[in-house]
Scaffold this active site. Structure first.
Site, PDB file in Angstrom:
ATOM      1  N   GLY A  63     -53.040  54.611  99.536  1.00  0.00           N
ATOM      2  CA  GLY A  63     -53.095  55.946  99.201  1.00  0.00           C
ATOM      3  C   GLY A  63     -52.791  56.853 100.307  1.00  0.00           C
ATOM      4  N   CYS A  64     -51.209  56.374 100.936  1.00  0.00           N
ATOM      5  CA  CYS A  64     -50.497  56.962 101.799  1.00  0.00           C
ATOM      6  C   CYS A  64     -49.460  57.725 101.582  1.00  0.00           C
ATOM      7  CB  CYS A  64     -50.433  55.973 102.982  1.00  0.00           C
ATOM      8  SG  CYS A  64     -49.487  56.553 104.565  1.00  0.00           S
ATOM      9  N   GLY A  65     -48.853  58.629 102.119  1.00  0.00           N
ATOM     10  CA  GLY A  65     -47.467  59.249 101.632  1.00  0.00           C
ATOM     11  C   GLY A  65     -46.272  57.970 101.792  1.00  0.00           C
ATOM     12  N   PHE A  66     -46.832  57.130 102.824  1.00  0.00           N
ATOM     13  CA  PHE A  66     -45.667  56.022 102.955  1.00  0.00           C
ATOM     14  C   PHE A  66     -45.975  54.700 102.022  1.00  0.00           C
ATOM     15  CE2 PHE A  66     -46.170  58.013 107.151  1.00  0.00           C
ATOM     16  CZ  PHE A  66     -44.840  58.637 107.302  1.00  0.00           C
ATOM     17  N   THR A  67     -46.847  55.045 101.138  1.00  0.00           N
ATOM     18  CA  THR A  67     -47.152  53.701 100.098  1.00  0.00           C
ATOM     19  C   THR A  67     -45.806  53.492  99.465  1.00  0.00           C
ATOM     20  OG1 THR A  67     -49.557  54.257 100.123  1.00  0.00           O
ATOM     21  CG2 THR A  67     -48.779  52.904  98.097  1.00  0.00           C
TER      22      THR A  67
END
Length: 180
Positions: A34-38
């Protein structure tokens, strides 16, 4: 101790020795769902498919230490990755990469390649601001700063590069390709 002396666990509790990757180029990465880098999962999977037959492996260690961005169980994480990114590389058990309960593998990796900054650009600036609020001394310690920090290990077990999540995935791919 060297890279091949460490192991990590699968979600089922089986030990995976890094020795099983001897002679291969390995990308070790702490991941989050659930990360912007996912979306890095997509690039990592593309690298895996492109280079696996040439001796490239991925050691994916989901981690929930950064803003609670990997809250699910190992099964939920695996389902998310296969459904959304069609990942085929193996995932390890969700584990800590910093602190008292960190995997010994990550202590070794951080000792070999410390933090050298987030680079330039909007994502780097945002990460610098975020980290200043979490750890005022973040620039001076080797700890993993966020999800999707990547380490590249050559065919002899040497840790040759550390890429922060703000690094371009094309740079990671070029590094891997140069070692194959």
């Amino acid at each position: 101790m060297g890279f091949y002396d460490y192991s990590v666990q699968t979600p089922k509790g089986d030990e995976v020795s890094m020795k099983s990757f001897e002679g291969k180029v390995v990308l070790v990465v702490n991941t989050a769902t659930g990360c912007g880098f996912t979306p890095h999962y997509k690039d990592i999977e593309e690298m895996y498919e492109k280079y696996h037959d040439q001796g490239f492996e991925v050691v994916d260690v989901p981690c929930n230490q950064f803003a609670g961005q990997t809250p699910g169980t190992d099964e939920e994480i695996h389902s998310f990755c296969t459904l959304n990114y069609n990942t085929k590389f193996p995932q390890m058990k969700k584990s800590d990469v910093n602190g008292e309960n960190e995997l010994p593998l990550f202590r070794f990796l951080k000792d070999q390649k410390g933090f050298e900054g987030f680079g330039k650009g909007p994502a780097a600036l945002a990460m610098n601001v975020l980290l200043k609020g979490i750890d005022k001394d973040y620039k001076n310690n080797p700890e993993i700063k966020w999800n999707f920090t990547k380490f590249v290990i050559d065919r002899k077990g040497n840790v040759v590069a550390r890429f922060e999540p703000t690094a371009k995935m094309t740079d990671v791919a070029l590094c891997v390709e140069s070692l194959l």
